[in-house]
Design a protein around this motif. Structure first.
Motif, PDB file in Angstrom:
ATOM      1  N   MET A   1       0.699  -1.071  -0.062  1.00 60.57           N
ATOM      2  CA  MET A   1       0.113   0.048  -0.108  1.00 60.57           C
ATOM      3  C   MET A   1       0.964   1.207  -0.151  1.00 60.57           C
ATOM      4  N   GLY A   2       0.493   2.243  -0.939  1.00 52.99           N
ATOM      5  CA  GLY A   2       1.284   3.365  -1.070  1.00 52.99           C
ATOM      6  C   GLY A   2       0.850   4.631   0.162  1.00 52.99           C
ATOM      7  N   VAL A   3       1.465   5.554   0.069  1.00 53.79           N
ATOM      8  CA  VAL A   3       0.809   6.786   1.030  1.00 53.79           C
ATOM      9  C   VAL A   3      -0.129   7.593   0.330  1.00 53.79           C
ATOM     10  N   GLU A   4      -1.090   7.816   0.838  1.00 55.61           N
ATOM     11  CA  GLU A   4      -2.111   8.713   0.157  1.00 55.61           C
ATOM     12  C   GLU A   4      -1.712  10.040   0.043  1.00 55.61           C
ATOM     13  N   SER A   5      -2.460  10.847  -1.016  1.00 55.04           N
ATOM     14  CA  SER A   5      -2.007  12.093  -0.818  1.00 55.04           C
ATOM     15  C   SER A   5      -2.270  12.861   0.193  1.00 55.04           C
ATOM     16  N   ALA A   6      -1.218  13.674   0.474  1.00 58.33           N
ATOM     17  CA  ALA A   6      -1.126  14.485   1.647  1.00 58.33           C
ATOM     18  C   ALA A   6      -2.226  15.685   1.315  1.00 58.33           C
ATOM     19  N   ALA A   7      -2.710  15.963   0.282  1.00 59.69           N
ATOM     20  CA  ALA A   7      -3.895  16.794   0.042  1.00 59.69           C
ATOM     21  C   ALA A   7      -5.156  16.634   0.437  1.00 59.69           C
ATOM     22  N   ALA A   8      -5.335  15.245   0.785  1.00 62.38           N
ATOM     23  CA  ALA A   8      -6.558  14.626   1.188  1.00 62.38           C
ATOM     24  C   ALA A   8      -6.930  15.116   2.669  1.00 62.38           C
ATOM     25  N   ASN A   9      -6.087  15.356   3.290  1.00 63.07           N
ATOM     26  CA  ASN A   9      -6.019  15.645   4.749  1.00 63.07           C
ATOM     27  C   ASN A   9      -5.136  16.767   5.055  1.00 63.07           C
ATOM     28  N   ARG A  10      -5.350  17.981   5.014  1.00 59.79           N
ATOM     29  CA  ARG A  10      -4.630  19.305   5.160  1.00 59.79           C
ATOM     30  C   ARG A  10      -5.496  20.159   6.032  1.00 59.79           C
ATOM     31  N   LEU A  11      -4.774  20.770   7.171  1.00 58.23           N
ATOM     32  CA  LEU A  11      -5.621  21.971   7.590  1.00 58.23           C
ATOM     33  C   LEU A  11      -4.602  23.166   7.742  1.00 58.23           C
ATOM     34  N   ALA A  12      -5.022  24.259   7.578  1.00 64.24           N
ATOM     35  CA  ALA A  12      -4.281  25.657   7.692  1.00 64.24           C
ATOM     36  C   ALA A  12      -5.104  26.341   8.490  1.00 64.24           C
ATOM     37  N   ILE A  13      -4.759  26.641   9.867  1.00 69.17           N
ATOM     38  CA  ILE A  13      -5.546  27.519  10.475  1.00 69.17           C
ATOM     39  C   ILE A  13      -4.711  28.409  11.505  1.00 69.17           C
ATOM     40  N   THR A  14      -5.223  29.667  11.531  1.00 68.57           N
ATOM     41  CA  THR A  14      -4.582  30.859  12.381  1.00 68.57           C
ATOM     42  C   THR A  14      -5.210  30.563  13.837  1.00 68.57           C
ATOM     43  N   ALA A  15      -4.310  30.376  14.765  1.00 65.31           N
ATOM     44  CA  ALA A  15      -4.616  30.172  16.200  1.00 65.31           C
ATOM     45  C   ALA A  15      -3.671  30.762  17.153  1.00 65.31           C
ATOM     46  N   ALA A  16      -4.074  30.780  18.336  1.00 59.85           N
ATOM     47  CA  ALA A  16      -3.342  31.541  19.517  1.00 59.85           C
ATOM     48  C   ALA A  16      -2.952  30.105  20.295  1.00 59.85           C
ATOM     49  N   LEU A  17      -1.530  30.364  20.822  1.00 66.26           N
ATOM     50  CA  LEU A  17      -1.152  29.104  21.720  1.00 66.26           C
ATOM     51  C   LEU A  17      -1.737  29.384  23.002  1.00 66.26           C
ATOM     52  N   LEU A  18      -2.555  28.511  23.391  1.00 62.79           N
ATOM     53  CA  LEU A  18      -3.480  28.645  24.797  1.00 62.79           C
ATOM     54  C   LEU A  18      -2.691  27.917  26.015  1.00 62.79           C
ATOM     55  N   GLU A  19      -2.255  26.743  25.694  1.00 62.94           N
ATOM     56  CA  GLU A  19      -1.474  25.769  26.454  1.00 62.94           C
ATOM     57  C   GLU A  19      -0.429  24.952  26.088  1.00 62.94           C
ATOM     58  N   VAL A  20       0.515  24.873  26.778  1.00 68.15           N
ATOM     59  CA  VAL A  20       1.929  24.030  26.216  1.00 68.15           C
ATOM     60  C   VAL A  20       2.175  23.120  27.285  1.00 68.15           C
ATOM     61  N   GLY A  21       2.127  21.892  26.736  1.00 69.02           N
ATOM     62  CA  GLY A  21       2.501  20.673  27.787  1.00 69.02           C
ATOM     63  C   GLY A  21       4.166  20.440  27.867  1.00 69.02           C
ATOM     64  N   ALA A  22       4.604  19.757  28.589  1.00 69.86           N
ATOM     65  CA  ALA A  22       6.059  19.581  29.006  1.00 69.86           C
ATOM     66  C   ALA A  22       6.431  18.679  27.650  1.00 69.86           C
ATOM     67  N   LEU A  23       7.680  19.287  27.032  1.00 70.75           N
ATOM     68  CA  LEU A  23       8.316  18.502  26.165  1.00 70.75           C
ATOM     69  C   LEU A  23       8.560  17.088  26.467  1.00 70.75           C
ATOM     70  N   ARG A  24       8.161  15.908  25.628  1.00 74.98           N
ATOM     71  CA  ARG A  24       8.411  14.699  26.281  1.00 74.98           C
ATOM     72  C   ARG A  24       9.076  14.029  25.075  1.00 74.98           C
ATOM     73  N   PHE A  25       9.461  12.803  25.169  1.00 77.13           N
ATOM     74  CA  PHE A  25       9.944  11.777  23.909  1.00 77.13           C
ATOM     75  C   PHE A  25       9.296  10.448  23.866  1.00 77.13           C
ATOM     76  N   THR A  26       9.077  10.349  22.429  1.00 81.56           N
ATOM     77  CA  THR A  26       8.311   9.096  22.204  1.00 81.56           C
ATOM     78  C   THR A  26       9.429   7.856  22.647  1.00 81.56           C
ATOM     79  N   PRO A  27       8.793   6.673  22.794  1.00 82.62           N
ATOM     80  CA  PRO A  27       9.605   5.429  22.990  1.00 82.62           C
ATOM     81  C   PRO A  27      10.942   5.312  21.987  1.00 82.62           C
ATOM     82  N   ALA A  28      10.807   5.992  20.644  1.00 77.84           N
ATOM     83  CA  ALA A  28      11.962   6.159  19.633  1.00 77.84           C
ATOM     84  C   ALA A  28      12.781   7.117  19.799  1.00 77.84           C
ATOM     85  N   GLY A  29      12.414   7.861  21.097  1.00 74.73           N
ATOM     86  CA  GLY A  29      13.314   9.013  21.297  1.00 74.73           C
ATOM     87  C   GLY A  29      13.124  10.412  20.545  1.00 74.73           C
ATOM     88  N   VAL A  30      11.781  10.352  19.772  1.00 82.55           N
ATOM     89  CA  VAL A  30      11.620  11.539  19.318  1.00 82.55           C
ATOM     90  C   VAL A  30      10.916  12.693  20.155  1.00 82.55           C
TER      91      VAL A  30
END
Length: 102
Positions: A1-30
């Motif tokens: 199976m290939g990757v579907e077109s990125a244009a099928a699910n894209r959102l562009a929005i202007t918004a204010a940053l209301l809350e920010v959680g703590a920086l964390r790391f995924t099990p893969a270190g990301v």
């Protein structure tokens, strides 16, 4: 199976940053960060002006997460990304792929 077109699910929005959680790391270190965004605008629907106000959960990974975590609360951002279900499947979350402070 290939990757579907990125244009099928894209959102562009202007918004204010209301809350920010703590920086964390995924099990893969990301780096990952959860944020809450606030959007307000006037939209025309069926010929009438409608006031829109909403809050949207968002998440970012990698260098985007690190940069987003350094933004001050209340800053307005132009955000681009895609929507997916929350882990419990009872809502949506925006995956931020790029943003620019306004």
């Amino acid at each position: 199976m290939g990757v579907e077109s990125a244009a099928a699910n894209r959102l562009a929005i202007t918004a204010a940053l209301l809350e920010v959680g703590a920086l964390r790391f995924t099990p893969a270190g990301v780096p990952a960060i959860d944020v809450l965004l606030s959007h307000r605008s006037a939209q025309v629907e069926a010929g009438q002006v409608r006031q829109v106000a909403l809050q949207l959960k968002a998440v970012a990974f990698g260098t985007v997460a690190e940069s987003l975590g350094r933004q001050p609360l209340g800053v307005d951002l132009d955000i681009q990304g895609f929507l997916t279900n929350t882990r419990n499947g009872k809502g949506v979350v925006l995956h931020v792929q790029d943003f620019k402070p306004i």
